[in-house]
Each structure stands twice: as structure tokens, then as C-alpha cells.
Design a protein around this motif. Structure first.
Motif, PDB file in Angstrom:
ATOM      1  N   LEU A 131       0.820  -1.204   0.000  1.00 22.28           N
ATOM      2  CA  LEU A 131       0.000   0.000   0.000  1.00 22.28           C
ATOM      3  C   LEU A 131       0.860   1.264   0.000  1.00 22.28           C
ATOM      4  O   LEU A 131       0.497   2.272  -0.610  1.00 22.28           O
ATOM      5  CB  LEU A 131      -0.940  -0.014   1.199  1.00 22.28           C
ATOM      6  CG  LEU A 131      -1.970  -1.159   1.215  1.00 22.28           C
ATOM      7  CD1 LEU A 131      -2.886  -1.034   2.414  1.00 22.28           C
ATOM      8  CD2 LEU A 131      -2.772  -1.200  -0.078  1.00 22.28           C
ATOM      9  N   ASP A 168      -4.248   4.970  -7.058  1.00 21.61           N
ATOM     10  CA  ASP A 168      -5.294   4.798  -6.062  1.00 21.61           C
ATOM     11  C   ASP A 168      -5.692   3.346  -5.867  1.00 21.61           C
ATOM     12  O   ASP A 168      -6.049   2.930  -4.764  1.00 21.61           O
ATOM     13  CB  ASP A 168      -6.539   5.592  -6.467  1.00 21.61           C
ATOM     14  CG  ASP A 168      -6.279   7.084  -6.534  1.00 21.61           C
ATOM     15  OD1 ASP A 168      -5.693   7.625  -5.570  1.00 21.61           O
ATOM     16  OD2 ASP A 168      -6.637   7.711  -7.545  1.00 21.61           O
ATOM     17  N   HIS A 169      -5.653   2.570  -6.954  1.00 22.34           N
ATOM     18  CA  HIS A 169      -6.168   1.196  -6.900  1.00 22.34           C
ATOM     19  C   HIS A 169      -5.363   0.313  -7.842  1.00 22.34           C
ATOM     20  O   HIS A 169      -5.017   0.737  -8.954  1.00 22.34           O
ATOM     21  CB  HIS A 169      -7.647   1.177  -7.313  1.00 22.34           C
ATOM     22  CG  HIS A 169      -8.355  -0.099  -6.997  1.00 22.34           C
ATOM     23  ND1 HIS A 169      -8.905  -0.358  -5.765  1.00 22.34           N
ATOM     24  CD2 HIS A 169      -8.608  -1.199  -7.747  1.00 22.34           C
ATOM     25  CE1 HIS A 169      -9.484  -1.550  -5.771  1.00 22.34           C
ATOM     26  NE2 HIS A 169      -9.308  -2.095  -6.972  1.00 22.34           N
ATOM     27  N   ARG A 211      -8.145  -1.163  -1.531  1.00 19.66           N
ATOM     28  CA  ARG A 211      -7.158  -0.599  -2.459  1.00 19.66           C
ATOM     29  C   ARG A 211      -6.784  -1.566  -3.578  1.00 19.66           C
ATOM     30  O   ARG A 211      -6.186  -1.163  -4.573  1.00 19.66           O
ATOM     31  CB  ARG A 211      -5.888  -0.196  -1.710  1.00 19.66           C
ATOM     32  CG  ARG A 211      -6.076   0.848  -0.626  1.00 19.66           C
ATOM     33  CD  ARG A 211      -6.437   2.214  -1.162  1.00 19.66           C
ATOM     34  NE  ARG A 211      -5.456   2.769  -2.077  1.00 19.66           N
ATOM     35  CZ  ARG A 211      -4.323   3.364  -1.706  1.00 19.66           C
ATOM     36  NH1 ARG A 211      -3.997   3.456  -0.420  1.00 19.66           N
ATOM     37  NH2 ARG A 211      -3.514   3.879  -2.619  1.00 19.66           N
ATOM     38  N   ARG A 233     -10.944   6.753  -3.301  1.00 26.29           N
ATOM     39  CA  ARG A 233      -9.586   7.271  -3.430  1.00 26.29           C
ATOM     40  C   ARG A 233      -9.220   8.076  -2.189  1.00 26.29           C
ATOM     41  O   ARG A 233     -10.070   8.669  -1.532  1.00 26.29           O
ATOM     42  CB  ARG A 233      -9.473   8.164  -4.665  1.00 26.29           C
ATOM     43  CG  ARG A 233     -10.365   9.391  -4.626  1.00 26.29           C
ATOM     44  CD  ARG A 233     -10.094  10.303  -5.816  1.00 26.29           C
ATOM     45  NE  ARG A 233     -10.962  11.464  -5.790  1.00 26.29           N
ATOM     46  CZ  ARG A 233     -10.730  12.543  -5.040  1.00 26.29           C
ATOM     47  NH1 ARG A 233      -9.681  12.580  -4.261  1.00 26.29           N
ATOM     48  NH2 ARG A 233     -11.564  13.560  -5.068  1.00 26.29           N
TER      49      ARG A 233
END
Length: 369
Positions: A77, A86-87, A128, A347
Motif C-alpha cells: 500500500l 489509487d487502486h 485498495r 480514493r
């Protein structure tokens, strides 16, 4: 409702940045394989993994990079934040596909274990990460495993190798899988998982540097000429910008026009290639610009190949260097992925006050085909 843009220049909430080509090897899976004698973690502290050749398809003792981000969620992360992503959409790497094994039982067992471990890994990401199900092409039961992963494990899509069970992708054994993927409108990342003429690619890391792009071109060409893309409307994304296939599309078209043996489809090969999707992991601004021009921004998605060493560490800079307009930039950086995978991605708020709003995905009916 239109998507917002990731540039800050457009109206509405910012569209999250979504990376569709990333990998993970959860440690519970690797420890299980080690207990079975199929993996060696003795050099894990050196960030090196060894896998049985029946699983990884490499020569015995070949080192596989094992970055902490492959299995350490905190490190994972943190890397997203550093990269401005963001993902991430996460898949097992091809070293776990057992693409060159003809043992149906081993391949299906390893695939199920990898899918279960990946589903557990992404569940601990706080939203995430999303997972892609590995489907064992070339083996009976691939469609059943796809259904299990989508319906029971809640995975967002699928990934597959370019070969499996001693069979090419256009082999009839895969028809049930293609039907299932098309019926579900399932986003699928096609990732090279073996190479031809391995002895000629043994030096200089050419298996990955050159063999993988060639393998993607070969597999995609068989999907075209084998009629798979005529029979099935797939949401298929080619890793590494399609490898060599965009560059040889003109040659494929020429063969289709002049060689009767290649005139087996209703349209030219390039017509089918323009229906497919491509990630941005080509590592060259000029090449990526040509890909966007030829295939259109609606068919190109952000991909970095994280966390292997051949990775794009600054994907936002890569896309912004193209100089495309804000709408195209937004589509590539996250809009296409949100739409095609049906993702609602929260986000991080830019002011640090927790999660901000994200733009909703466009319905799947609008996918580019």
C-alpha cells in the motif's frame, strides 16, 4: 453521469488512478508450495524465490524476484501512494500458471491455491486492491474455476497465460472458457507465460525481454486466425502493450490479403486488434503514443507490472508525457479500467482527510468493441 478527470482540469470528482497490470505472490501460498517441495524460500531474505519448473516453466534453479510488495500488504500500500496510484488490479504472475505442465491435476490444484490465496490477500487491502482469477487455459475445468472465482471469491476479472496443457489458445478445449468469459463480459488480462526456442533466449534475460513480447504476438495471432475473436466478443487486455503484435499488424494484414491459407477470417487481423485492449507497460513514450493513436485511448489502460524489476515506477508521468487531451488522459489513467471492471474505487482525499468521493463507473454496455 460523466467521469471526472484525473488531471484536475475537468468537472466532477477526480477519477481514481487504476493500475490493471500488477502481481502478487501471497506468502501463505508460497509456504504451502514449499511444504509440497514445489518452492524454495531459503533465499527470501535476498528477495529471491525458486519454484519447481513444472510450475514456473523456467530452467531448474532459475531465480524469481520476490520483492516484499509481492506479499507484504503494508509495503504494498505504501508503494501505491509513492506511485500516485489509487487502486491496483492484482494477478498471480505467470510463474504460477504451470503453463508448460501437462499434468491437469497439478495445474488445477496450484491454480485453485493461488486464487484462494490472492482473494484473501486483496481482502486485507482496505479496498485498495482487486483480484484477477487465474484460469488454467488448455485444461478441462478452466471455466468452472472462473465461475468459482467470480461467484464465490468475488474477484473482479481474470488473467490467463498464452499457452497451457500443451495446447494453443485457439484449441477447442478452450471453447467453453471463451464462451464463459464472453457471456460474463469478464475483463481478462492475457499475460505471456512461456516462450518458444528457449535455448536461443537463454542469455541476457531475453526470455522476459524479448521472448515474452513475441509470445504475446504469437498467441494473439492464433486468436485472430483461429477464429476465436470471430466467435466470442471478449474484454481482452494484452499485457505489455500487446508485445510485438501492434508492430506486425500490417504484415498480418498483408498475409491475410495475399495468402489463401491465412484468409480464414471475415475481417483483416488489424480490425480484430483494434477491438482488443492494451496496457501502457511498453516503457517508451514514442511506442506508447503510437499505440494510443492506432488503438485509440479508449482501448488503452494503465499498467505497470508492479512489483517486478521491469516496472514503470512513475506511471502518471508516463501517460502525461503523451500530451493527449484531458479526456484521453483520464480514460487511460483510470476511466477505462473503472468502466470495464465495474469498479467503484474510493480514493485517498488529496487534503489527507480520509477517502474522498470517486466518480462512478460508466455501465459496462459502453465498453469499446
Amino acid at each position: 453521469m460523466p467521469l471526472g478527470d484525473v488531471t484536475g482540469r475537468g468537472p466532477g470528482p477526480r477519477t481514481p488512478v487504476i493500475d490493471v497490470h500488477t502481481h502478487a505472490m501471497p506468502m501463505p501460498l508460497l509456504r504451502h508450495l514449499e511444504r509440497r517441495g514445489l518452492a524454495d524460500l531459503s533465499r527470501a531474505a535476498e528477495r529471491v524465490l525458486n519454484l519447481d519448473p513444472a510450475i514456473c516453466g523456467l530452467a531448474p534453479g532459475s531465480p524469481i524476484p520476490l520483492a516484499p510488495e509481492q506479499h507484504d500488504m503494508e509495503r504494498r500500500l505504501a508503494s501505491l501512494t509513492t506511485m500516485g496510484v489509487d487502486h491496483q488490479v492484482v494477478a498471480a504472475p505467470p510463474f504460477l500458471f504451470a503453463s508448460e505442465s501437462d499434468d491437469d491435476r497439478l495445474t488445477l490444484e496450484v491454480t485453485r491455491l493461488a486464487n484462494d490465496a490472492l482473494a484473501e490477500f486483496v481482502a486485507g487491502s482496505g479496498g485498495r486492491l482487486s483480484g484477477l482469477a487465474t484460469v488454467p487455459v488448455g485444461h478441462p475445468g478452466a471455466a468452472d474455476e472462473l465461475a468459482r472465482c467470480l461467484d464465490e471469491l468475488g474477484m473482479a476479472g481474470a488473467t490467463m497465460g498464452t499457452f497451457g496443457g500443451g495446447r494453443e489458445l485457439d484449441d477447442p478445449v478452450n471453447e467453453e472458457l471463451w464462451r464463459a468469459l464472453a457471456a460474463r463480459r469478464c475483463f481478462t488480462l492475457l499475460h505471456p507465460s512461456r516462450v518458444s526456442s528457449r535455448d536461443r533466449l537463454a542469455d541476457y534475460h531475453l526470455v522476459q525481454l524479448l521472448g515474452y513480447p513475441m509470445e504475446t504476438a504469437l498467441a494473439t495471432s492464433r486468436l485472430v486466425f483461429g477464429g476465436v475473436l470471430d466467435r466470442h466478443d471478449l474484454v481482452l487486455c494484452l499485457a505489455h502493450g500487446g508485445g510485438c503484435v501492434p508492430a506486425v499488424s500490417g504484415r498480418l494484414d498483408l498475409g491475410w490479403r495475399r495468402k489463401p491459407v491465412a484468409r480464414v477470417t471475415s475481417r483483416t487481423p488489424s480490425d480484430y486488434l483494434r477491438r482488443l485492449l492494451y496496457d501502457t507497460a511498453v516503457f517508451d513514450t514514442g511506442a506508447l503514443g503510437r499505440l494510443v493513436k492506432d488503438m485509440t485511448a479508449g482501448h488503452v489502460l494503465l499498467g505497470t507490472d508492479t512489483p517486478f524489476d521491469l516496472v514503470d515506477h512513475d506511471p502518471l508521468r508516463t501517460v502525461r508525457a503523451l500530451g493527449v487531451d484531458a479526456g484521453q488522459e483520464t480514460a487511460i489513467l483510470g476511466g477505462n479500467a473503472a468502466r470495464l471492471l465495474g469498479l467503484r474505487v474510493a480514493r485517498p482525499d488529496p487534503d489527507g482527510r480520509g477517502e474522498g468521493p470517486s466518480a462512478p463507473p460508466i455501465p459496462l454496455e459502453g465498453h469499446p468493441t
